[in-house]
Design a protein around this motif. Structure first.
Motif, PDB file in Angstrom:
ATOM      1  N   ILE A   1      18.370   2.743  20.804  1.00 37.84           N
ATOM      2  CA  ILE A   1      17.755   1.647  20.065  1.00 37.84           C
ATOM      3  C   ILE A   1      18.578   0.388  20.293  1.00 37.84           C
ATOM      4  CG2 ILE A   1      17.063   0.730  17.825  1.00 37.84           C
ATOM      5  CD1 ILE A   1      17.482   4.426  18.086  1.00 37.84           C
ATOM      6  N   HIS A   2      17.896  -0.671  20.665  1.00 38.48           N
ATOM      7  CA  HIS A   2      18.517  -1.980  20.852  1.00 38.48           C
ATOM      8  C   HIS A   2      17.923  -2.950  19.845  1.00 38.48           C
ATOM      9  CE1 HIS A   2      19.472  -1.174  25.402  1.00 38.48           C
ATOM     10  NE2 HIS A   2      20.016  -0.282  24.588  1.00 38.48           N
ATOM     11  N   TRP A   3      18.779  -3.679  19.164  1.00 37.42           N
ATOM     12  CA  TRP A   3      18.361  -4.727  18.252  1.00 37.42           C
ATOM     13  C   TRP A   3      18.586  -6.092  18.884  1.00 37.42           C
ATOM     14  CZ3 TRP A   3      15.741  -4.378  13.744  1.00 37.42           C
ATOM     15  CH2 TRP A   3      15.700  -3.137  13.103  1.00 37.42           C
ATOM     16  N   PHE A   4      17.594  -6.957  18.726  1.00 39.64           N
ATOM     17  CA  PHE A   4      17.633  -8.313  19.248  1.00 39.64           C
ATOM     18  C   PHE A   4      17.323  -9.297  18.129  1.00 39.64           C
ATOM     19  CE2 PHE A   4      16.419  -5.528  22.646  1.00 39.64           C
ATOM     20  CZ  PHE A   4      16.969  -6.048  23.805  1.00 39.64           C
TER      21      PHE A   4
ATOM     22  N   ARG B   1      30.365  -7.151  11.020  1.00 37.16           N
ATOM     23  CA  ARG B   1      29.474  -7.466   9.904  1.00 37.16           C
ATOM     24  C   ARG B   1      28.223  -6.594   9.881  1.00 37.16           C
ATOM     25  NH1 ARG B   1      27.041 -12.221   9.653  1.00 37.16           N
ATOM     26  NH2 ARG B   1      27.088 -12.576  11.920  1.00 37.16           N
ATOM     27  N   PHE B   2      27.701  -6.246  11.047  1.00 38.34           N
ATOM     28  CA  PHE B   2      26.464  -5.475  11.146  1.00 38.34           C
ATOM     29  C   PHE B   2      26.776  -4.039  11.536  1.00 38.34           C
ATOM     30  CE2 PHE B   2      23.327  -9.140  12.337  1.00 38.34           C
ATOM     31  CZ  PHE B   2      23.767  -9.871  11.249  1.00 38.34           C
ATOM     32  N   THR B   3      25.942  -3.116  11.074  1.00 43.32           N
ATOM     33  CA  THR B   3      26.085  -1.707  11.402  1.00 43.32           C
ATOM     34  C   THR B   3      24.721  -1.140  11.784  1.00 43.32           C
ATOM     35  OG1 THR B   3      27.923  -1.447   9.839  1.00 43.32           O
ATOM     36  CG2 THR B   3      26.850   0.556  10.637  1.00 43.32           C
ATOM     37  N   VAL B   4      24.641  -0.554  12.964  1.00 40.03           N
ATOM     38  CA  VAL B   4      23.407   0.071  13.415  1.00 40.03           C
ATOM     39  C   VAL B   4      23.512   1.580  13.210  1.00 40.03           C
ATOM     40  CG1 VAL B   4      24.184   0.224  15.832  1.00 40.03           C
ATOM     41  CG2 VAL B   4      21.734   0.221  15.306  1.00 40.03           C
ATOM     42  N   SER B   5      22.423   2.187  12.797  1.00 46.40           N
ATOM     43  CA  SER B   5      22.388   3.626  12.586  1.00 46.40           C
ATOM     44  C   SER B   5      21.000   4.142  12.924  1.00 46.40           C
ATOM     45  CB  SER B   5      22.770   3.985  11.145  1.00 46.40           C
ATOM     46  OG  SER B   5      21.871   3.408  10.221  1.00 46.40           O
ATOM     47  N   ARG B   6      20.869   5.458  12.937  1.00 45.37           N
ATOM     48  CA  ARG B   6      19.570   6.057  13.221  1.00 45.37           C
ATOM     49  C   ARG B   6      19.399   7.337  12.436  1.00 45.37           C
ATOM     50  NH1 ARG B   6      19.324   6.883  19.407  1.00 45.37           N
ATOM     51  NH2 ARG B   6      17.323   7.890  18.884  1.00 45.37           N
ATOM     52  N   ASP B   7      18.154   7.654  12.135  1.00 38.16           N
ATOM     53  CA  ASP B   7      17.801   8.893  11.472  1.00 38.16           C
ATOM     54  C   ASP B   7      16.680   9.518  12.288  1.00 38.16           C
ATOM     55  OD1 ASP B   7      17.080  11.006   9.857  1.00 38.16           O
ATOM     56  OD2 ASP B   7      17.038   9.843   8.008  1.00 38.16           O
ATOM     57  N   ASN B   8      17.054  10.441  13.153  1.00 37.88           N
ATOM     58  CA  ASN B   8      16.066  11.052  14.039  1.00 37.88           C
ATOM     59  C   ASN B   8      15.037  11.889  13.281  1.00 37.88           C
ATOM     60  OD1 ASN B   8      17.307   9.906  16.258  1.00 37.88           O
ATOM     61  ND2 ASN B   8      18.483  11.739  16.776  1.00 37.88           N
TER      62      ASN B   8
ATOM     63  N   LYS C   1      23.391  -1.993  19.642  1.00 39.49           N
ATOM     64  CA  LYS C   1      22.808  -0.826  20.297  1.00 39.49           C
ATOM     65  C   LYS C   1      23.292   0.437  19.604  1.00 39.49           C
ATOM     66  CE  LYS C   1      23.292  -2.629  25.058  1.00 39.49           C
ATOM     67  NZ  LYS C   1      23.909  -2.289  26.377  1.00 39.49           N
ATOM     68  N   ILE C   2      22.451   1.450  19.615  1.00 41.17           N
ATOM     69  CA  ILE C   2      22.890   2.798  19.302  1.00 41.17           C
ATOM     70  C   ILE C   2      22.235   3.730  20.300  1.00 41.17           C
ATOM     71  CG2 ILE C   2      21.126   3.110  17.500  1.00 41.17           C
ATOM     72  CD1 ILE C   2      23.266   4.874  16.039  1.00 41.17           C
ATOM     73  N   THR C   3      23.041   4.588  20.902  1.00 40.91           N
ATOM     74  CA  THR C   3      22.561   5.456  21.961  1.00 40.91           C
ATOM     75  C   THR C   3      22.006   6.755  21.404  1.00 40.91           C
ATOM     76  OG1 THR C   3      24.633   6.641  22.316  1.00 40.91           O
ATOM     77  CG2 THR C   3      24.382   4.505  23.430  1.00 40.91           C
ATOM     78  N   THR C   4      21.519   7.579  22.313  1.00 43.83           N
ATOM     79  CA  THR C   4      21.016   8.894  21.923  1.00 43.83           C
ATOM     80  C   THR C   4      22.109   9.774  21.335  1.00 43.83           C
ATOM     81  OG1 THR C   4      21.342   9.718  24.178  1.00 43.83           O
ATOM     82  CG2 THR C   4      19.149   8.874  23.614  1.00 43.83           C
ATOM     83  N   THR C   5      23.350   9.495  21.679  1.00 43.66           N
ATOM     84  CA  THR C   5      24.481  10.242  21.145  1.00 43.66           C
ATOM     85  C   THR C   5      25.200   9.506  20.020  1.00 43.66           C
ATOM     86  OG1 THR C   5      25.862   9.389  22.947  1.00 43.66           O
ATOM     87  CG2 THR C   5      24.846  11.542  23.264  1.00 43.66           C
ATOM     88  N   SER C   6      24.571   8.439  19.524  1.00 43.30           N
ATOM     89  CA  SER C   6      25.051   7.663  18.381  1.00 43.30           C
ATOM     90  C   SER C   6      26.300   6.843  18.670  1.00 43.30           C
ATOM     91  CB  SER C   6      25.268   8.550  17.151  1.00 43.30           C
ATOM     92  OG  SER C   6      24.029   9.046  16.674  1.00 43.30           O
ATOM     93  N   ASP C   7      26.560   6.557  19.934  1.00 39.19           N
ATOM     94  CA  ASP C   7      27.544   5.531  20.262  1.00 39.19           C
ATOM     95  C   ASP C   7      26.946   4.168  19.945  1.00 39.19           C
ATOM     96  OD1 ASP C   7      28.462   7.352  23.229  1.00 39.19           O
ATOM     97  OD2 ASP C   7      29.430   7.368  21.263  1.00 39.19           O
TER      98      ASP C   7
ATOM     99  N   LEU D   1      22.084  -2.624   9.231  1.00 39.29           N
ATOM    100  CA  LEU D   1      22.637  -3.136   7.995  1.00 39.29           C
ATOM    101  C   LEU D   1      23.405  -4.405   8.309  1.00 39.29           C
ATOM    102  CD1 LEU D   1      23.315  -2.893   4.969  1.00 39.29           C
ATOM    103  CD2 LEU D   1      25.271  -1.463   5.638  1.00 39.29           C
ATOM    104  N   MET D   2      23.007  -5.487   7.696  1.00 37.06           N
ATOM    105  CA  MET D   2      23.595  -6.794   7.944  1.00 37.06           C
ATOM    106  C   MET D   2      24.354  -7.229   6.700  1.00 37.06           C
ATOM    107  SD  MET D   2      20.427  -8.640   9.959  1.00 37.06           S
ATOM    108  CE  MET D   2      19.436  -8.711   8.470  1.00 37.06           C
ATOM    109  N   ASN D   3      25.659  -7.206   6.796  1.00 32.95           N
ATOM    110  CA  ASN D   3      26.519  -7.639   5.707  1.00 32.95           C
ATOM    111  C   ASN D   3      27.057  -9.040   5.980  1.00 32.95           C
ATOM    112  OD1 ASN D   3      26.368  -5.226   4.176  1.00 32.95           O
ATOM    113  ND2 ASN D   3      27.969  -4.280   5.439  1.00 32.95           N
ATOM    114  N   SER D   4      27.535  -9.667   4.934  1.00 30.58           N
ATOM    115  CA  SER D   4      28.190 -10.975   5.053  1.00 30.58           C
ATOM    116  C   SER D   4      27.345 -11.958   5.843  1.00 30.58           C
ATOM    117  CB  SER D   4      29.573 -10.817   5.697  1.00 30.58           C
ATOM    118  OG  SER D   4      30.383  -9.929   4.954  1.00 30.58           O
ATOM    119  N   LEU D   5      26.095 -12.066   5.470  1.00 33.03           N
ATOM    120  CA  LEU D   5      25.162 -12.899   6.218  1.00 33.03           C
ATOM    121  C   LEU D   5      25.577 -14.362   6.210  1.00 33.03           C
ATOM    122  CD1 LEU D   5      21.822 -11.232   5.172  1.00 33.03           C
ATOM    123  CD2 LEU D   5      22.624 -11.516   7.528  1.00 33.03           C
TER     124      LEU D   5
END
Length: 125
Positions: free
Chosen positions: A34-37, A66-73, A50-56, A81-85
């Protein structure tokens, strides 16, 4: 039946947090990164996470820390998650899927009509 839908944007004050969602359907979600733009009017879309198929994970310098990407397959959904906007985070946010085995994006990078409306984030000054 293939769909990608962003949600969770809105109005926030500087220092607040928002969590964006990227929900997929009709797609083998687990096989995709998953790529966020984000895109400010008049600019190119900026790859920010980005978060890969292996959650890198990977983040651009502008959002790292500030931001954290995650996934729930289990529910075919990714999150940002966008902190400290900051006011400079104001943009339209999009997600995309990248399939490493095919080296292809779900939304073609240069085909604007594939990207839909995204979800708007406005951080007031």
């Amino acid at each position: 039946q293939e769909q990608l839908v962003e949600s969770g944007g809105g109005l926030a004050q500087p220092g607040e947090s928002l969590r964006l969602s990227c929900a997929a359907s009709g797609i083998r979600f687990e096989r995709n990164d998953i790529h966020w733009f984000r895109q400010v009017s008049g600019n190119q879309r900026e790859l920010i996470a980005k978060i890969t198929t292996t959650s890198d994970t990977w983040y651009s310098e502008s959002v790292e820390g500030r931001f954290t990407v995650s996934r729930d397959n289990a529910v075919d959904t990714a999150y940002l998650l966008m902190n400290s906007l900051k006011p400079e985070d104001t943009a339209v946010y999009y997600c995309n899927l990248y399939r490493p085995e095919n080296k292809k994006y779900f939304r073609a990078p240069h085909r604007e009509r594939d990207w839909g409306q995204g979800t708007q984030v406005t951080v007031s000054a």
